[in-house]
Motif scaffolding. Structure first.
Motif, PDB file in Angstrom:
ATOM      1  N   ASP A 197      11.353  17.677   3.660  1.00 33.59           N
ATOM      2  CA  ASP A 197      11.440  16.977   4.936  1.00 33.59           C
ATOM      3  C   ASP A 197      12.821  17.215   5.524  1.00 33.59           C
ATOM      4  O   ASP A 197      13.543  18.141   5.119  1.00 33.59           O
ATOM      5  N   LEU A 198      13.209  16.373   6.468  1.00 30.07           N
ATOM      6  CA  LEU A 198      14.499  16.568   7.140  1.00 30.07           C
ATOM      7  C   LEU A 198      15.667  16.469   6.172  1.00 30.07           C
ATOM      8  O   LEU A 198      16.717  17.098   6.405  1.00 30.07           O
ATOM      9  N   ILE A 250      17.066  19.745   4.829  1.00 29.52           N
ATOM     10  CA  ILE A 250      17.764  20.708   5.696  1.00 29.52           C
ATOM     11  C   ILE A 250      19.205  20.896   5.230  1.00 29.52           C
ATOM     12  O   ILE A 250      19.777  21.980   5.354  1.00 29.52           O
ATOM     13  N   ASP A 251      19.805  19.842   4.669  1.00 30.35           N
ATOM     14  CA  ASP A 251      21.182  19.974   4.167  1.00 30.35           C
ATOM     15  C   ASP A 251      21.275  21.068   3.108  1.00 30.35           C
ATOM     16  O   ASP A 251      22.231  21.853   3.081  1.00 30.35           O
ATOM     17  N   ALA A 252      20.268  21.117   2.218  1.00 28.50           N
ATOM     18  CA  ALA A 252      20.269  22.164   1.189  1.00 28.50           C
ATOM     19  C   ALA A 252      20.097  23.541   1.815  1.00 28.50           C
ATOM     20  O   ALA A 252      20.707  24.523   1.363  1.00 28.50           O
ATOM     21  N   LEU A 253      19.259  23.632   2.862  1.00 31.73           N
ATOM     22  CA  LEU A 253      19.098  24.926   3.545  1.00 31.73           C
ATOM     23  C   LEU A 253      20.419  25.389   4.159  1.00 31.73           C
ATOM     24  O   LEU A 253      20.771  26.569   4.098  1.00 31.73           O
ATOM     25  N   VAL A 254      21.119  24.446   4.784  1.00 28.35           N
ATOM     26  CA  VAL A 254      22.412  24.791   5.399  1.00 28.35           C
ATOM     27  C   VAL A 254      23.398  25.250   4.336  1.00 28.35           C
ATOM     28  O   VAL A 254      24.129  26.241   4.520  1.00 28.35           O
ATOM     29  N   LEU A 279      26.955  25.553  11.958  1.00 30.79           N
ATOM     30  CA  LEU A 279      27.414  24.301  12.538  1.00 30.79           C
ATOM     31  C   LEU A 279      26.195  23.397  12.686  1.00 30.79           C
ATOM     32  O   LEU A 279      25.328  23.650  13.520  1.00 30.79           O
ATOM     33  N   PHE A 280      26.133  22.357  11.871  1.00 31.43           N
ATOM     34  CA  PHE A 280      24.924  21.522  11.805  1.00 31.43           C
ATOM     35  C   PHE A 280      25.222  20.156  12.412  1.00 31.43           C
ATOM     36  O   PHE A 280      26.167  19.469  12.002  1.00 31.43           O
ATOM     37  N   ARG A 281      24.365  19.776  13.386  1.00 32.88           N
ATOM     38  CA  ARG A 281      24.472  18.454  14.002  1.00 32.88           C
ATOM     39  C   ARG A 281      23.097  17.787  13.935  1.00 32.88           C
ATOM     40  O   ARG A 281      22.094  18.375  14.313  1.00 32.88           O
ATOM     41  N   ARG A 282      23.084  16.539  13.458  1.00 27.47           N
ATOM     42  CA  ARG A 282      21.842  15.780  13.366  1.00 27.47           C
ATOM     43  C   ARG A 282      22.104  14.377  13.901  1.00 27.47           C
ATOM     44  O   ARG A 282      22.986  13.673  13.414  1.00 27.47           O
ATOM     45  N   SER A 283      21.296  13.962  14.876  1.00 22.02           N
ATOM     46  CA  SER A 283      21.479  12.651  15.474  1.00 22.02           C
ATOM     47  C   SER A 283      20.956  11.581  14.518  1.00 22.02           C
ATOM     48  O   SER A 283      20.009  11.826  13.753  1.00 22.02           O
ATOM     49  N   PRO A 284      21.520  10.384  14.557  1.00 22.51           N
ATOM     50  CA  PRO A 284      21.090   9.329  13.620  1.00 22.51           C
ATOM     51  C   PRO A 284      19.695   8.807  13.896  1.00 22.51           C
ATOM     52  O   PRO A 284      19.126   8.123  13.053  1.00 22.51           O
ATOM     53  N   GLN A 285      19.116   9.107  15.050  1.00 24.51           N
ATOM     54  CA  GLN A 285      17.780   8.594  15.380  1.00 24.51           C
ATOM     55  C   GLN A 285      16.658   9.322  14.642  1.00 24.51           C
ATOM     56  O   GLN A 285      15.489   8.987  14.814  1.00 24.51           O
ATOM     57  N   VAL A 286      16.973  10.338  13.854  1.00 24.16           N
ATOM     58  CA  VAL A 286      15.922  11.131  13.203  1.00 24.16           C
ATOM     59  C   VAL A 286      15.874  10.861  11.707  1.00 24.16           C
ATOM     60  O   VAL A 286      15.415  11.702  10.937  1.00 24.16           O
ATOM     61  N   GLU A 287      16.351   9.700  11.301  1.00 27.26           N
ATOM     62  CA  GLU A 287      16.329   9.395   9.878  1.00 27.26           C
ATOM     63  C   GLU A 287      14.905   9.259   9.359  1.00 27.26           C
ATOM     64  O   GLU A 287      14.571   9.705   8.265  1.00 27.26           O
ATOM     65  N   GLU A 288      14.024   8.639  10.152  1.00 37.34           N
ATOM     66  CA  GLU A 288      12.636   8.430   9.724  1.00 37.34           C
ATOM     67  C   GLU A 288      11.699   9.039  10.758  1.00 37.34           C
ATOM     68  O   GLU A 288      11.635   8.579  11.904  1.00 37.34           O
ATOM     69  N   ALA A 304       9.548  20.662  10.784  1.00 45.01           N
ATOM     70  CA  ALA A 304      10.939  20.899  11.177  1.00 45.01           C
ATOM     71  C   ALA A 304      11.700  21.625  10.070  1.00 45.01           C
ATOM     72  O   ALA A 304      12.478  22.558  10.331  1.00 45.01           O
ATOM     73  N   TYR A 305      11.483  21.208   8.829  1.00 46.22           N
ATOM     74  CA  TYR A 305      12.125  21.870   7.692  1.00 46.22           C
ATOM     75  C   TYR A 305      11.755  23.349   7.637  1.00 46.22           C
ATOM     76  O   TYR A 305      12.618  24.222   7.468  1.00 46.22           O
TER      77      TYR A 305
END
Length: 420
Positions: free
Chosen positions: A295-296, A299-303, A314-323, A332-333
């Motif tokens: 899941d999302l 993505i950290d491991a992919l980066v 350069l990875f940016r993730r908004s806090p609204q996509v936690e769930e 998405a993954y």
């Protein structure tokens, strides 16, 4: 032309065999009592026909004896008398199992009934008497013949019946033609409806088989996409790492050991994901794989893998996509995984901008890269990644746009959260 006319007559009179009766349902079949040892089940329809045949025999016998008594006549010839009674009962008993055989039996034995009838009445010129057992027997037989044979055979049976009527009593031919046509038309309609129902059942079964085959194809396509995403990403990272580690180590055993450890970790991760995808294929009991799908959070491991392979991410993730829904997170993954793999293959060493954000009711994934730091060695095996990413987005009701930008390439996926 003559052959087309003669063939149904020959079939009806001599060689033909009717279609099998419809299968008995639970409503018409019951278990037989123990004292009926030869029988295991009783068919109420056939039992009713046998009862009707006995009733017709008894009624005709009583009627003929009463007429003989009224005429003060002696006992009639035994053989013609019994054949006359059989002609009104036996065809009814035979009509379910052998419709054409029952009709032929009626044709053969009816002259005996005509003889007895005319003998009692003194052979009148106006013809024979039509009792209700005779009419009922023949109409039932005609109905069964029409419901279990083709139209041509039914017409041939009607023609032969009309010929009999013309020989024995020509005065009632017009009325008889209409009366004899009624059970044939009813039988034809029943047969047509039965065949239509059987065809619908067959088409329904074919539809089920086709839907099953389609489901298999869709499942194969899904597994193929999963395999492509897993293999393409991990193999690309492993290949780049295997090429870069000796150059970075430059003879340093410690750095070489660390690089090989990273390659080993990537290999084990790839094997674990391959087992997860293929597990359902090896499960003979139909159990589902219980290992969580990526899941999302993955993505950290992919980066991290992409950075280890030489990409500046350069990875940016908004806090609204936690769930987000599981299907959206998995898609998405996979889109990010495939996009980073494509950058590794076509623009190794490039700078990549990765953004995962929520815009309204959509999860938006943007992956853009600049030019590669070195030329790509080969593009063999490429070409299906964009198709798979776009199909993932479309299956969720979303969109995916991919194309070149200034000095690079960009992928933008919009995945609806509501539909998922």
């Amino acid at each position: 032309m003559i052959s087309a006319l003669v063939r149904p007559l020959k079939f009806a009179l001599f060689t033909g065999k009717a279609e099998p009766p419809p299968l008995a349902t639970r409503r018409t079949r019951v278990s037989a009592p123990r004292w009926l040892a030869p029988f295991t089940t009783l068919d109420w329809v056939r039992l009713a026909e046998l009862t009707l045949a006995i009733l017709l025999y008894a009624t005709a016998s009583s009627d003929l004896w009463q007429r003989l008594y009224d005429k003060q006549m002696t006992s009639p010839p035994a053989l013609p008398f019994q054949l006359a009674l059989v002609s009104l009962s036996l065809p009814v008993a035979l009509r379910d199992r052998w419709p054409l055989g029952a009709w032929r039996t009626a044709l053969v034995t009816l002259p005996a009934y005509v003889y007895i009838d005319r003998m009692i009445d003194g052979f009148p010129d106006q013809g024979m008497t039509y009792s209700w057992p005779l009419v009922l027997m023949y109409l039932l037989v005609l109905y069964t013949v029409a419901s279990r044979n083709s139209e041509a055979v039914s017409i041939a049976v009607w023609a032969v019946s009309m010929l009999y009527l013309l020989v024995f009593n020509s005065n009632v031919v017009p009325v008889g033609a209409a009366v004899l046509a009624v059970p044939l038309v009813l039988g034809y309609n029943v047969r047509a409806r039965r065949r239509a129902s059987a065809k619908l059942v067959e088409e329904s079964q074919l539809k089920v088989v086709a839907e099953g085959a389609q489901a298999v194809l869709e499942e194969r396509a899904r597994i193929a996409r999963e395999l492509h995403d897993v293999v393409a990403h991990h193999m690309s990272v492993i290949a780049i790492q295997a090429e870069a580690v000796p150059l970075k180590a430059a003879g340093d055993a410690k750095q070489l050991e660390e690089g090989l450890a990273v390659i080993r970790s990537l290999s084990l991760d790839a094997i674990a994901q391959l087992r997860q995808v293929l597990g359902v294929l090896r499960d003979a009991d139909g159990r589902k794989e219980t290992t969580p799908q990526p899941d999302l959070e993955g993505i950290d491991a992919l980066v991290a893998n992409a950075r280890a392979a030489g990409l500046a991410v350069l990875f940016r993730r908004s806090p609204q996509v936690e769930e987000v829904p599981q299907a959206v997170g998995l898609s998405a993954y996979r889109i990010v995984q495939e996009s980073l793999s494509n950058v590794m293959r076509h623009a190794p060493g490039a700078t990549v901008s990765l953004e995962v954000a929520r815009e309204g009711d959509e999860l938006v994934v943007r992956v853009a890269n600049g030019p590669g730091a070195r030329p790509a060695e080969s593009s063999a095996g490429a070409g299906h990644g964009l198709v798979g990413m776009r199909e993932r987005a479309v299956l969720l009701g979303g969109t995916l746009e991919a194309g070149p930008i200034a000095d690079g390439f960009e992928v933008v996926a919009r995945l609806p959260l509501e539909a998922a």
